[in-house]
Every structure is written in structure tokens, then in C-alpha cells.
Design a protein around this motif. Sequence first.
Motif, short mmCIF file in Angstrom:
data_model
loop_
_atom_site.label_atom_id
_atom_site.label_comp_id
_atom_site.label_asym_id
_atom_site.label_seq_id
_atom_site.Cartn_x
_atom_site.Cartn_y
_atom_site.Cartn_z
N VAL A 129 23.32 -9.90 9.47
CA VAL A 129 22.25 -10.80 8.62
C VAL A 129 22.15 -11.95 7.73
O VAL A 129 22.43 -13.08 7.72
CB VAL A 129 20.66 -10.32 8.41
N SER A 130 23.17 -11.85 6.70
CA SER A 130 23.98 -12.46 6.03
C SER A 130 25.00 -12.68 6.44
O SER A 130 25.12 -14.15 5.95
CB SER A 130 24.51 -11.21 4.72
N PHE A 131 25.70 -12.66 7.19
CA PHE A 131 26.81 -13.43 7.72
C PHE A 131 26.43 -14.95 8.71
O PHE A 131 27.04 -16.00 9.19
CB PHE A 131 27.26 -12.63 8.68
N GLY A 132 25.42 -14.52 9.69
CA GLY A 132 24.11 -15.60 10.18
C GLY A 132 23.54 -16.52 9.76
O GLY A 132 23.55 -17.16 9.72
N VAL B 292 30.99 15.01 14.11
CA VAL B 292 30.15 14.26 13.20
C VAL B 292 29.50 12.90 14.00
O VAL B 292 29.54 12.26 14.42
CB VAL B 292 31.62 13.17 12.26
N VAL B 293 28.08 12.39 13.19
CA VAL B 293 27.27 11.79 13.63
C VAL B 293 27.16 11.04 12.72
O VAL B 293 26.62 10.42 12.10
CB VAL B 293 26.03 12.11 14.37
N PRO B 294 26.65 9.36 13.45
CA PRO B 294 26.84 8.29 12.80
C PRO B 294 25.42 8.28 11.65
O PRO B 294 24.59 9.00 12.43
CB PRO B 294 27.04 7.11 13.14
N LYS B 295 25.33 8.04 10.40
CA LYS B 295 24.22 7.91 9.41
C LYS B 295 24.11 7.09 10.22
O LYS B 295 24.02 5.53 10.04
CB LYS B 295 24.97 7.36 8.40
N PRO B 296 22.14 7.21 10.58
CA PRO B 296 21.20 6.16 9.79
C PRO B 296 21.19 4.81 9.51
O PRO B 296 20.94 3.51 9.86
CB PRO B 296 19.93 6.36 10.58
N THR B 297 21.49 4.58 8.28
CA THR B 297 21.63 3.97 7.04
C THR B 297 22.83 2.96 7.68
O THR B 297 22.34 1.61 6.87
CB THR B 297 21.94 4.21 5.49
N ASP B 298 23.78 3.61 8.32
CA ASP B 298 24.81 2.67 8.93
C ASP B 298 23.97 0.98 9.39
O ASP B 298 25.10 0.38 9.86
CB ASP B 298 25.86 3.45 9.25
N TRP B 299 23.36 1.14 10.55
CA TRP B 299 22.67 0.63 10.85
C TRP B 299 22.39 -0.70 10.07
O TRP B 299 22.16 -1.98 10.26
CB TRP B 299 21.76 1.26 12.60
N THR B 300 21.40 -0.07 8.94
CA THR B 300 21.01 -1.13 8.15
C THR B 300 21.63 -1.74 7.88
O THR B 300 21.50 -3.16 7.15
CB THR B 300 20.02 -0.39 7.54
N VAL B 301 23.09 -1.14 7.49
CA VAL B 301 24.08 -1.32 6.70
C VAL B 301 24.47 -2.62 7.21
O VAL B 301 24.74 -3.98 6.99
CB VAL B 301 25.09 -0.70 6.63
N LEU B 302 24.92 -2.36 8.86
CA LEU B 302 25.56 -3.37 10.19
C LEU B 302 24.38 -4.76 10.34
O LEU B 302 24.89 -5.69 10.29
CB LEU B 302 25.95 -3.10 11.04
N ILE B 303 23.17 -4.06 10.49
CA ILE B 303 22.76 -4.76 10.35
C ILE B 303 22.35 -6.38 9.36
O ILE B 303 22.12 -7.43 9.71
CB ILE B 303 20.38 -5.01 10.72
N ALA B 304 22.37 -5.84 7.81
CA ALA B 304 22.46 -6.78 6.84
C ALA B 304 23.42 -7.67 6.36
O ALA B 304 23.43 -8.81 6.71
CB ALA B 304 22.72 -5.18 5.51
N VAL B 305 24.81 -6.56 7.25
CA VAL B 305 25.81 -7.77 6.84
C VAL B 305 25.67 -8.74 7.86
O VAL B 305 25.52 -9.68 8.01
CB VAL B 305 26.93 -6.35 7.93
#
Length: 322
Positions: free
Chosen positions: A237-240, A222-235
Motif C-alpha cells: 500500500v505504501s509503495f502503491g 515453521v509457519v509464517p506469522k499472520p502479521t507478516d501479511w499485514t506487514v506485506l500489505i502495508a508495504v
Amino acid sequence: MIASWKLCFSLMSICSLQCRVVSQKLQLEPLNSTVLQDSDVQFNATIQGDWEVTTWNVGGIQVLTVVNSLDSIIPSSDRFSARFCLNGSKGCVEFTIHNVSRTDAGDVVCTVQGYQPLKAQLYVQERGTVSILGGDVTKMQGEQAEFECLTTAWFPTPTISWTQNDQTVDSSLYNTTSLTDGDSFNSTTILKLTAVSNTRVKCLATLSTLATPQSSSVYMVVVPKPTDWTVLIAVVVSFGSCALLVLLIIGIIFCYKRRKEKEPNYQDEMRKVKTQSQLSVINTVEQVTGQVNETYEPENQSNHTNVGLKPGFVKHRHVTIV
Ligand SMILES: *[C@@H]1O[C@H](CO)[C@@H](O)[C@H](O)[C@H]1NC(C)=O
Ligand SMILES: *[C@@H]1O[C@H](CO)[C@@H](O)[C@H](O)[C@H]1NC(C)=O
Ligand SMILES: *[C@@H]1O[C@H](CO)[C@@H](O)[C@H](O)[C@H]1NC(C)=O
Ligand SMILES: *[C@@H]1O[C@H](CO)[C@@H](O)[C@H](O)[C@H]1NC(C)=O
Ligand SMILES: *[C@@H]1O[C@H](CO)[C@@H](O)[C@H](O)[C@H]1NC(C)=O
Ligand SMILES: *[C@@H]1O[C@H](CO)[C@@H](O)[C@H](O)[C@H]1NC(C)=O
């Protein structure tokens, strides 16, 4: 009268015959046997009373004969054998079928001369093959993975199950369809899994006579989904931005407080105003007297020295204007 005697006699002879059969008992054990193809199976015949000849039939064919008085055991092939039971008594015969085949299945009949034949049932199971089609798979996290497991040449139809890292998979996640040509069973099982993490997926087929199930396994990477990165970034950024906003608010409050501390309050203000006005009054008084004095003085000075007066005079005039 004679007729009734005849009837009575015949009844008695039937009875004696029946009684003899009951007292001279033949037992067959087991009456039901299920074995795996290629294994060996045994049946015991226990005979109470004298006997001369015992025969064994498998699949309707006489395969073995035992002659008591001759101590002879005559098999039709080396797949069949017999011996007197271990306690040495000839009251028990142990019959064995070696390398059982599917064609042996059915009635196993033991016949002892002078006794009612006894019948046992032999069931023969056949182990086939198991394979997961397609081999190892690579899936994106969250994707649905489908595994197809094929079992061929089993008899009867095997019990199929799946494991994921040796943990049993819920049966609602797979469907099994079975095909038979009457002789053996093929089946197809489809398992649907959601890819979460690397797992070993195993398909198992078993029968009641199999000590350990037959299986086939593949790996799901199982490889991580690329969209997971955008989710991570979004998280992030929003926290920041939240943190920034909080800092900004704290900063504003701090600045406002400091400015307020610097700003004098009303009483201080009033006191300041008062002292300032008093000072100005004193100033004006001083200025007025000074003016008088100054205007007076130069006249005196001018009287003393005419030449030296001029710059001093100019100076004083300046002061007067102010
Ligand atoms: C023999 O086993 C079969 C199933 O394997 C069963 O249906 C049958 O009732 C059994 N018979 C006896 C006598 O135990
Ligand atoms: C039983 O089968 C095995 C191989 O499957 C063979 O080696 C053996 O000789 C067979 N035994 C008999 C008695 O046929
Ligand atoms: C038959 O009898 C022998 C004892 O002679 C025993 O060891 C064996 O388990 C018996 N077999 C069956 C199938 O009852
Ligand atoms: C010995 O054989 C007799 C049959 O004559 C049988 O009833 C008995 O159970 C056997 N004993 C053992 C220990 O197998
Ligand atoms: C199994 O089959 C049923 C009906 O045929 C279907 O509703 C279900 O989704 C299937 N499950 C899987 C895992 O394929
Ligand atoms: C089972 O599969 C084997 C191999 O694919 C095939 O030869 C056989 O005909 C199939 N049997 C049935 C009943 O579909």
C-alpha cells in the motif's frame, strides 16, 4: 669389627636382591585404559627372565592364572582369557577381559611370582539413552521454541551438543544440568531457538570412547506469522501510494507545461492586439463609407422602384444600426 662386616654383608645382600629385581623386569601395558561397557580390553605383561606363575586380579579378585611350564591358562570365567604373545615367546602374556562391565573398573593387577606386582587402571564408560521430549513441534515464524533433551543412565556425564540441520548450535543457546546417584548420570538440556525456517533439531550425547555420538532428533515446522501479511500489505500500500503520488505530480507538471505552451507570450499578444486594432479601424472606415454609400444607394434605388424598395430599405437600416 665383626659387627661392621655383618653390616657390610647385609648391605651387599640387599643390593644383590635389588639388582636382581631390576634386571628381571616386568612391564605392564597399558597402565591406563578407558573402554565402553560391553567391549573387550587387553593388557600385556612383558616379563624379562624366567618365570613360573602369573596371576591377574580384577576388582580385587584373582580371575586368571597362567602356569608357564604346563602351558596352562586357567580363567575363573569365560569373561577372561589369556594367551602368549604372537611372537610365540613366553616372555609376553596378553590378558583380555571380554564384555567389560562397570564392576570391572578399577585396578587390574598383574602378579608374577618373584616380581613386584604391577597395577593398571581400568575405566569403564556407559552409554545411556538420549531423547528430546515432546516430539516434533510447529511454531510461528519469529516465535521462541524450547527443546528439552533428556539423557539417562550415562557414565560419566556425557558431552551434550545440539545441531540444527546438522550445523552446530552455539553453546550459549542451551543450558545443561546434571544429576547423579553416584552410579550414573542423568542430564537435562534446554535449548532455546527462534523459529526462522523448518529445521531438524538434534540433541547429541557423547563420551570419549564413543565413535559416533548417540542422538535424538525432532522436526520444527515453521509457519509464517499472520502479521507478516499485514506487514506485506502495508508495504504494498505504501509503495502503491508513493507511486500514485509520483504519477500525480508528473501529471500536474505535464498539464501545467502544456497549458503554458498554449498560452501566447507577450510579444505575440501585443502583435495580436495591434492587428486586431488595425482591423477594427479598417472595419469602422469601411462601415462609415459603406454607410454613406448604402444610405446613398437606397435613395437612388427608391427613386427607381417604390414597391421593391421597402424590404431593401429595412435591410439597410439594420446595417446602419450595426
Ligand atoms: C589415566 O587416565 C586418567 C583419566 O582418564 C588420568 O587422570 C590419569 O592421569 C591417567 N594416568 C596415567 C598413568 O596415565
Ligand atoms: C558378551 O555379550 C554378548 C551380548 O551382550 C554375548 O552375546 C556374548 O556371549 C558375551 N560374551 C562373553 C564372553 O560373555
Ligand atoms: C599386546 O601384544 C600384542 C602382540 O602380541 C599386540 O598385538 C597388542 O596390541 C598388545 N596389546 C597392548 C594393549 O599393548
Ligand atoms: C616378542 O616377545 C618379546 C618378549 O620376550 C618381546 O620383548 C618382543 O617385543 C616381542 N616381539 C614382538 C614382535 O612382539
Ligand atoms: C542458562 O542459564 C543462565 C543462568 O542460569 C541464564 O542466564 C541463561 O539465559 C540460560 N540460557 C538458556 C538458553 O536457557
Ligand atoms: C535417571 O533417570 C531414570 C529414568 O528416568 C531414573 O530411573 C533414575 O533414577 C535417574 N537417576 C538419577 C541419578 O536421577
